[in-house]
Design an enzyme around this catalytic site. Structure first.
Site, PDB file in Angstrom:
ATOM      1  N   CYS A 168      78.524  18.693  34.481  1.00  0.00           N
ATOM      2  CA  CYS A 168      79.226  19.666  33.647  1.00  0.00           C
ATOM      3  C   CYS A 168      79.314  20.978  34.425  1.00  0.00           C
ATOM      4  CB  CYS A 168      78.415  19.834  32.360  1.00  0.00           C
ATOM      5  SG  CYS A 168      78.982  21.150  31.302  1.00  0.00           S
TER       6      CYS A 168
ATOM      7  N   CYS B  40      83.369  34.691  29.844  1.00  0.00           N
ATOM      8  CA  CYS B  40      84.577  34.127  29.233  1.00  0.00           C
ATOM      9  C   CYS B  40      85.255  35.205  28.398  1.00  0.00           C
ATOM     10  CB  CYS B  40      84.183  32.949  28.343  1.00  0.00           C
ATOM     11  SG  CYS B  40      85.596  32.063  27.655  1.00  0.00           S
TER      12      CYS B  40
HETATM   13 FE1  SF4 Z   1      84.416  27.962  25.519  1.00  0.00          FE
HETATM   14 FE2  SF4 Z   1      84.644  30.599  26.121  1.00  0.00          FE
HETATM   15 FE3  SF4 Z   1      84.668  29.810  23.564  1.00  0.00          FE
HETATM   16 FE4  SF4 Z   1      82.416  29.708  24.970  1.00  0.00          FE
HETATM   17  S1  SF4 Z   1      83.592  31.592  24.429  1.00  0.00           S
HETATM   18  S2  SF4 Z   1      83.217  28.075  23.641  1.00  0.00           S
HETATM   19  S3  SF4 Z   1      83.167  29.152  26.983  1.00  0.00           S
HETATM   20  S4  SF4 Z   1      86.184  29.313  25.114  1.00  0.00           S
END
Ligand code: SF4
Ligand code: SAH
Length: 356
Positions: A116, A123
């Site tokens: 993974c 993010c």
């Molecule tokens: Fe995926 Fe970013 Fe949402 Fe975390 S914040 S679940 S890494 S999209």
């Protein structure tokens, strides 16, 4: 800004063959790096000495360092990798089946691995349940930094170069928000002279950037798609995933319907099950309706709590009830094993631990 040497991991074989002449050298270099696991240019014995010296002056091999590693009781190993600029991100090795040997030491059941990997440091998407989101966005990973996660993990665990591994882009970051580098990494992974990982063994997981799903589909790379759906109506999904305001459920399903997919494969819908929020049979019912007509499979994920997390893990009873409803209504549904729960294997959690 610091100037770094380039890393060979950032180049597809075609690109390398443009830079390093004669062009067959690219294939040789790929073999040394991705199949023979060398750690220095000097070991690339079939390259002339002056080329080895030149490469050593201009390039480095891996752009990553292992900073920390945690092994879980179930055998999964979580890695914290350092980038050259001091930032860090993580990847996890998930052994799917144990290797069993007979009394003679012959392998009677071979092990299987899934790795993974991360696509970004942090993010931008900001999902309410996700630890990675809390740190905000730091940077995109380069193709080489994505590729290196897999190679370093294979090397560190003595996983033979010809052993098949699966790749899932389910670590830190939103892969479709770093599409160019992710696509390049997919091409490098797939190269038969390199890691040789078939695109059908690579899954891109996304929070649902519909226009990027469309773009990825148009490239027709043959990769698998996973959608982090997590909710069955826009109101709830907006609360969990603010990105839903820009790309609602209907737009995602539309993009999925047009995504090219192998006749024998399905699009995976990830559904994070959160206690008292989306764990009831009413939600399961809506999910069945939403997925009607789509070649889908559902992966239910137990919400994995962390200190001060706003949500709770669902009960096993509700989880099984949810699964049963889907199955009874013809939807393929698995429950993600809580791999590495004791090392907090949900994305962002080792990273967070090291920071505090
Ligand atoms: Fe995926 Fe970013 Fe949402 Fe975390 S914040 S679940 S890494 S999209
Ligand atoms: N950004 C992409 C890929 C990385 S997230 C995406 O969202 O699909 C990888 C997976 O980790 C997602 O399915 C997400 O729902 C899950 N995840 C995030 N926080 C979690 C938590 N606390 N417990 C369990 N799974 C979590």
């Amino acid at each position: 800004m610091a100037v770094y040497k380039k890393t060979l991991f950032d180049f597809t074989k075609d690109e390398l063959s443009q830079i390093i002449k004669p062009s067959f050298r690219a294939k040789q270099i790929y073999g040394w790096i991705y199949q023979k696991y060398v750690n220095s240019f000097d070991e690339m014995k079939n390259l002339p000495k002056d080329l080895r010296e030149k490469l050593d002056k201009e390039y480095i091999l891996s752009p990553l360092k292992i900073i920390a590693k945690e092994k879980s009781r179930d055998g999964s190993i979580k890695y914290l990798f350092g980038l050259r600029n001091g930032l860090s991100m993580e990847a996890v090795l998930l052994p799917m089946k144990k290797e069993i040997k007979d009394t003679e030491g012959n392998i009677t059941q071979s092990s299987k691995y899934t790795i993974c990997i991360s696509s970004q440091v942090g993010c931008k998407i900001g999902c309410a349940f996700c630890l990675t989101a809390k740190e905000g966005f730091k940077q995109n990973l380069s193709a080489g930094e994505i590729v290196a996660q897999v190679l370093e993990i294979k090397k560190d665990n003595d996983i033979a170069s010809n052993k098949r591994v699966n790749i899932v882009f389910m670590g830190m970051g939103e892969p479709l928000d770093n599409l160019e580098n992710v696509v390049k990494a997919i091409r490098i992974f797939s190269d038969p002279d390199g890691l040789s990982i078939s695109p059908r063994r690579q899954t891109v997981s996304t929070s649902g950037l519909s226009h990027q799903i469309k773009k990825l589909g148009e490239m027709d790379l043959g990769v698998l798609l996973a959608i982090s759906l997590h909710a069955v109506d826009d109101e709830m999904r907006e609360k969990l995933m603010p990105i839903n305001k820009a790309y609602n459920i209907a737009s995602i399903l539309d993009a999925v319907r047009n995504f090219p997919i192998d006749a024998r494969k399905r699009v995976m819908f990830e559904y994070l099950v959160i206690k008292d929020l989306n764990d009831d049979v009413k939600s399961a019912k809506k999910l069945v309706k939403l997925l009607h007509g789509i070649k889908a499979k559902v992966n239910l994920i137990y919400f994995n709590p962390y200190p001060n997390s706003p949500f709770q893990r669902p009960s096993e009873k509700d989880m099984l009830g949810f699964q049963r409803y889907l199955r009874d209504h013809g939807v393929t549904c698995t429950i993600r094993e809580s791999k590495g729960l004791d090392i907090s294997a949900a994305c962002g959690q080792l990273y967070e631990k090291k920071r505090v």
